[in-house]
Design an enzyme around this catalytic site. Structure first.
Site, PDB file in Angstrom:
ATOM      1  N   ASP A   1       0.878  -1.162   0.000  1.00 47.58           N
ATOM      2  CA  ASP A   1       0.000   0.000   0.000  1.00 47.58           C
ATOM      3  C   ASP A   1       0.921   1.219   0.000  1.00 47.58           C
ATOM      4  OD1 ASP A   1      -2.060   1.772   0.058  1.00 47.58           O
ATOM      5  OD2 ASP A   1      -3.121   0.841   1.723  1.00 47.58           O
TER       6      ASP A   1
HETATM    7  C1  BGC Z   1      -4.937   3.326   0.016  1.00 51.91           C
HETATM    8  C2  BGC Z   1      -5.051   2.306  -1.092  1.00 51.91           C
HETATM    9  C3  BGC Z   1      -4.844   2.986  -2.422  1.00 51.91           C
HETATM   10  C4  BGC Z   1      -3.532   3.690  -2.413  1.00 51.91           C
HETATM   11  C5  BGC Z   1      -3.224   4.411  -3.718  1.00 51.91           C
HETATM   12  C6  BGC Z   1      -3.715   4.201  -0.086  1.00 51.91           C
HETATM   13  O1  BGC Z   1      -3.823   5.283   0.780  1.00 51.91           O
HETATM   14  O2  BGC Z   1      -4.955   2.668   1.261  1.00 51.91           O
HETATM   15  O3  BGC Z   1      -6.276   1.656  -1.039  1.00 51.91           O
HETATM   16  O4  BGC Z   1      -4.949   2.057  -3.459  1.00 51.91           O
HETATM   17  O5  BGC Z   1      -3.524   4.678  -1.390  1.00 51.91           O
HETATM   18  O6  BGC Z   1      -4.024   5.502  -3.880  1.00 51.91           O
END
Ligand code: BGC
Length: 757
Positions: A229
């Site tokens: 993530d």
């Molecule tokens: C989120 C993810 C997301 C990623 C990219 C993170 O803050 O938890 O779900 O895909 O950002 O935007």
């Protein structure tokens, strides 16, 4: 493409470099070797492709796209085919936009109504979340675009999301928090998995070898790459060793250098780095070799598809006196700001820049609608003038529809809710409108359960969840009967927050979040507790009526290596066409471990014309009956009778049949002097071995005969008591009650026999 050969031509630095992003959304290119960069993009229910200023929280602009209903809504469809269609549409738009991977689906379990990201998650039930996400993945990947199932794993709260450790016991992890990922990985091989921010039992998901290698790859057979993530990496070198292939977005070369140093110093085996690069490149080339940028992206068509999907997700929670559907010929009051500006998506990384939106007010053009704003999403306090205006509109109308729910700030990525209430101004408004018009209907826009203090005063409630940019069209179709509602609740609505099983521990203490309620999440808890709920899991009404009958099983007795087919007949007994959801639950009649009363093990959405009948079949296999056994660290079916139930919800079971399942696994047994007779005597082999000893003990433990036992003794030691004393006595107890050296030797021999020596 010979990827291994390519890797053999790379320098150590190049390899380490490929294991992190080039920027927010791209993997790195290596032009020297013809390796292209590929782009990934949020999110689960539409594209958030950022062309310019990038961020992971949805702050900056992204391209105009189509916002489909969020997972909280699509889960309510209980419709695998629908999820697949939505996935295909998103896959097409990815091809058009040259995106290799869409960052979703998000399948974390809705453990508490408080989780800020519940709107993006499917369900409190892992079977439902697993099957629906698998269908979505199937749809997207049928277009040769990858998915990234997230957030792996145990990420059911936003509070302290980057530091908190989800402390989850082995059985609960397997049965509840990993199961949806497992289904999706085994059935559909998502191209990528996104590990979560949190720690799992103390170890960051991004560096957890048990999670990312043992379970995900060795057990489930995952073939793609794991990405972090955004910003979830703590110890990058440990991550590579654990199976975390791609760091996103990047650490500006710092972690890449650490990888290089670790290989040079012998701390990290270079073959592990090669493996990570190979996994990433396989997906890079799988996409580029199948790229079809000429794919059309018809946004208008997808807007209509979004409307169709949203309508099939709506859950009619209550419909007293069949106040719905409304008549298009009558005067109706639409009340509440959400009628004009619906809340149809959540805040954060999944936030989509919609190319258009349709509110219910717009969708109802041409009907006889009066509108009053009723409240403002900017404040919680009631505005008396707005309420008065709403009441006046309600009084003049045949029916009043209040559009209510949670404003954006109430639930979002990044933080959790602190309560389950709707804004006070909305509750007040609903009460006032209901007092003014006996035909008051409430439409709800929210990603997670809310309290409904006004429930007894309104005639109908339609749960629309966060239904995407075309939610207004869908709402009007359902309200006026063009679409017959067929959604079912993918989660229980408790009466109040404190009824929720995680209530006492949710959020954790400091960085420790213990999942102490264990497997008793959602209806697994409420049903076992026999607790009254506002609306149960699986609940949802229709404008027609259905009848389930004639449940039959293909066998009454199976082994856990065999399957049994359950077939049920479904009839539309009303006068409108409609869809219903056949829900199949399995329960163990008697178990030596704590188990829920029933667990969802099958569901099927069926469409029926008035009077039409269809048979629906489900195949039940070992997994349908098993629990996770912590002794053998595997799924295990305890021999015995199981109930197979067909229901309209977890609380409304229409039919039940029974099947006996015989285990083919013998649990290893090891006895010690501390083993108690109750356990020994439950084992037929042990009982035979113990027989001579038991016979010799009779005298000591059998209740005295009637003549011998005095009244006082009888009062002191009942038969039940002596039986219990015997049952709970350890083997060594024999010595305490008059044994000698011989007895001790005999016990040693017996023990050795019991353990098969
Ligand atoms: C989120 C993810 C997301 C990623 C990219 C993170 O803050 O938890 O779900 O895909 O950002 O935007």
């Amino acid at each position: 493409m010979d990827i291994k050969k390519l890797i053999s031509q790379m320098t150590l630095e190049e390899k380490a470099g490929l294991c992190s992003g080039a920027d927010f959304w791209h993997t790195k290119a290596l032009e020297r070797l013809g390796i292209p960069a590929t782009m990934v993009s949020d999110g689960p229910h539409g594209l958030r492709k950022q062309d310019e200023e990038a961020d992971h929280l949805g702050i900056n602009d992204s391209i105009k796209a189509v916002c489909f209903p969020a997972a909280s809504a699509t889960a309510a469809s209980f419709d695998k085919a629908l999820l697949c269609r939505m996935g295909e549409a998103i896959g097409d738009s990815c091809q058009h936009e040259k995106l290799s991977v869409v960052l979703g689906p998000a399948v974390n379990i809705k453990r508490s109504p408080l989780c800020g990201r519940n709107f993006e998650y499917f369900s409190e039930d892992p079977y439902l979340a697993g099957k629906l996400s698998a269908s979505f993945i199937h749809g997207v990947q049928s277009r040769n675009v990858g998915t990234s199932i997230k957030h792996f794993a145990g990420n059911s709260q936003e509070h302290r999301r980057m530091s908190s450790s989800s402390e989850i016991d082995e059985r609960t992890l397997r049965e509840i928090y990993l199961a949806a990922f497992e289904t999706a990985v085994k059935e559909e091989q998502p191209w990528t998995v996104m590990c979560s921010y949190n720690r799992l039992n103390g170890i960051y998901a991004s560096e957890n070898p048990w999670l990312l290698t043992e379970v995900l790859r060795d057990e489930w057979g995952f073939e793609g790459y794991v990405m972090s993530d955004w910003g979830a990496v703590s110890d990058r070198v440990a991550g590579v060793a654990a199976g975390m292939d791609l760091e996103m977005p990047s650490s500006n070369g710092i972690n890449d250098r650490k990888i290089v140093e670790a290989v040079q110093s012998g701390k990290l085996d270079e073959s592990l780095l090669d493996q990570a690069v190979e996994r990433i490149l396989k997906i890079v080339f799988r996409y580029t070799e199948n790229a079809k940028p000429e794919t059309e992206w018809d946004k208008e068509a997808q807007h209509l598809l979004a409307a169709e999907i949203a309508a099939d997700c709506m859950v009619l929670l209550k419909n007293e006196g069949s106040v719905l559907p409304l008549s298009p010929d009558e005067e109706i009051a639409f009340i509440g700001e959400f009628a004009e500006k619906p809340r149809f998506q959540g805040g954060g990384s999944s936030h989509i820049n919609c190319f258009k939106t349709t509110s219910a007010l717009e969708a109802a053009k041409g009907l006889h609608i009066t509108y009053a704003q009723g409240y403002s999403v900017e404040t919680d306090s009631a505005d008396e003038a707005q309420i008065a205006e709403a009441v006046a509109a309600a009084k003049k109308a045949k029916a009043a529809v209040v559009f209510a729910g949670l404003p954006d700030v109430y639930e979002s990525e990044g933080y959790d809710r602190s309560h389950m209430r709707m804004p006070e101004c909305q509750n007040r408004l609903i009460e006032a409108v209901a007092a003014a018009n006996p035909n008051t209907v409430v439409v709800l826009h929210n990603g997670s359960p809310v309290e409904m203090p006004w429930l007894g005063k309104v005639k109908a409630v339609l749960e629309a969840y966060l239904g995407g940019q075309a939610v207004g069209i869908a709402t009007v179709r359902v309200l006026f009967g063009e679409v017959n509602p067929s959604g079912r609740l993918p989660e229980t609505f408790p009466r109040k927050l404190s009824d929720n099983p995680s209530y006492l521990f949710y959020g954790g203490e400091g960085n420790i979040a213990e999942y102490r309620e264990g497997v008793f999440v959602g209806y697994r808890y409420y049903d076992r507790k026999e607790m009254e709920v506002l609306f149960p899991f699986g609940h949802g009404l229709s404008y027609t009526s259905f009848e389930f009958s004639n449940l039959r099983l293909s066998a009454g007795n199976i082994s856990d290596q065999e399957t049994v087919t359950a077939t049920v007949t479904v009839k539309n007994t009303g006068d409108r066409a409609g869809k219903t959801v056949v829900q199949l639950y399995v329960g163990d009649e008697e178990s030596s471990v704590f188990r829920p009363v029933r667990e969802l093990k099958g569901f099927e959405k069926v469409e029926l014309q008035p009077g039409e009948t269809k048979d629906v079949s489900f195949i039940l296999d070992k997994r349908s009956f098993a629990y996770w056994n912590t002794q053998i660290h595997d799924w295990y079916v305890e021999s015995g009778t199981f109930s197979v139930e067909i229901g309209y919800s977890s609380r409304d079971i229409a039919l039940q049949a029974k099947v006996h399942v015989q285990s083919t696994t013998e649990l290893p047994r090891h006895y010690t002097m501390d083993s108690i007779f109750m356990d020994l005597l439950a084992d037929p082999k042990a009982t035979t071995i113990l027989k001579p000893l038991l016979d010799s003990m009779r005298e000591v433990f059998e209740p005295a005969s009637a003549e011998e036992s005095t009244e006082a003794a009888k009062e002191a030691i009942s038969d039940e008591m002596s039986l219990a004393m015997m049952n709970y006595m350890p083997l060594r107890g024999i010595l305490s009650f008059g044994g000698d050296e011989n007895t001790a030797r005999m016990l040693e021999q017996i023990l050795s026999q019991l353990n098969g020596n």
